[in-house]
Design an enzyme around this catalytic site. Structure first.
Site, PDB file in Angstrom:
ATOM      1  N   ASP A   7       0.826  -1.208   0.000  1.00  0.00           N
ATOM      2  CA  ASP A   7       0.000   0.000   0.000  1.00  0.00           C
ATOM      3  C   ASP A   7       0.860   1.258   0.000  1.00  0.00           C
ATOM      4  OD1 ASP A   7      -2.329  -1.418  -0.121  1.00  0.00           O
ATOM      5  OD2 ASP A   7      -2.785  -1.277   2.020  1.00  0.00           O
ATOM      6  N   ARG A  37      -7.331  19.026  23.760  1.00  0.00           N
ATOM      7  CA  ARG A  37      -6.016  18.868  24.383  1.00  0.00           C
ATOM      8  C   ARG A  37      -5.637  17.396  24.305  1.00  0.00           C
ATOM      9  NH1 ARG A  37      -8.422  22.939  27.364  1.00  0.00           N
ATOM     10  NH2 ARG A  37      -7.076  24.748  27.866  1.00  0.00           N
ATOM     11  N   ALA A  92      -5.061  10.292  21.827  1.00  0.00           N
ATOM     12  CA  ALA A  92      -4.760  10.417  23.260  1.00  0.00           C
ATOM     13  C   ALA A  92      -5.216  11.762  23.824  1.00  0.00           C
ATOM     14  CB  ALA A  92      -3.264  10.214  23.510  1.00  0.00           C
TER      15      ALA A  92
END
Length: 269
Positions: free
Chosen positions: A45, A149, A186
């Site tokens: 790919d 954040r 995250a």
């Protein structure tokens, strides 16, 4: 028909490329590295992504097809031992064109520098230069949505939803849907700071504007290319008006590819 073959560069891929080019000789096929009508990717790919960006200036005139020589070929639907058959199909010229959505990316700067424009087949990510917490305002269709954040943000296409986006817990989206997906990397969520905490799927008539609050040096990754941008004002993401065109010589169902890539162990009935 004008064609070009892009190889991963390893011995196996180069050997297949040379064999395919030999079969093209004395046919109606003409090798053209500048304005090909069909581009054959031999590798994985990543090789197809490189071919896509190499010819991104003529997407409406070029179709792509892949032979995968690695372990995972989500875009490449032909195996090495099928390369002779693929060449015969290409010479016959009887194929269907399948179109997939792309991401249009515009990086705006605070100084007099002109905006930079980019296009992505899989995904685009946004992080800080030194991997500190990214603080950025997220707006959807011109309205403020949240202050993010966290480590960063990932914006993916439907076909790219099976890549980094999937590892982040994003949804898998069928490429027939003209949309982009915004997924958090995250994020920080506590009693003080809060984000929506879920991937967002935006239709073609919506756009996402991300404005850094403190950091002005931003690292963007667009498919396989990472770039540092200084003095960034904002970055806009939306479904591109352009699309990638794949040459399909046989059925290659999206959900079967998902099953074969992530679920099948080769023993399915």
């Amino acid at each position: 028909m004008r064609y070009n073959i892009v190889s991963k560069g390893d011995h196996k891929s180069n050997s297949i490329k040379e064999n395919m080019e030999a079969q093209m000789q004395d046919t109606k096929m003409i090798k053209d590295t500048e304005t090909p009508e069909i581009v054959i990717s031999v590798g994985g790919d990543g090789t197809l992504l490189e071919a896509f960006h190499k010819y991104s200036y003529r997407l409406s005139e070029t179709a792509f097809v892949g032979v995968h020589t690695g372990h995972l070929g989500f875009y490449a639907d032909w195996l090495p031992h099928e390369s002779d058959k693929l060449i015969r199909e290409i010479i016959d010229g009887d194929y269907e064109v399948i179109k997939y959505p792309l991401i249009d990316i515009t990086v705006n700067y605070n100084d007099e520098k002109n905006p930079s424009h980019h296009i992505a087949l899989n995904e685009a990510t946004m992080k800080t230069e030194d991997n500190t917490t990214l603080v950025a305002d997220v707006s959807l269709r011109g309205q403020h949505f949240e202050r993010f954040r966290g480590d960063g943000l990932c914006i993916s296409t439907p076909s790219g939803s099976t890549a980094y986006n999937k590892a982040l817990g994003g949804a898998l989206i069928h490429p027939s849907l003209r949309a982009i997906q915004l997924t958090e990397i995250a994020s920080i969520n506590n009693r003080v700071f809060r984000t929506v905490g879920s991937p967002l799927v935006l239709p073609a008539h919506h756009y996402c504007l991300i404005t850094p609050v403190d950091q002005r040096t931003i690292m963007t990754s667009i498919d396989h290319v990472t770039t540092k941008h200084h003095n960034v004002k904002s970055i806009e993401y939306k479904v591109s008006e352009e699309e990638i065109r794949f040459a399909r010589f046989r059925p290659f169902p999206f959900w079967k590819r998902v099953h074969d890539s992530f679920i099948s162990d080769g023993r399915d009935d």
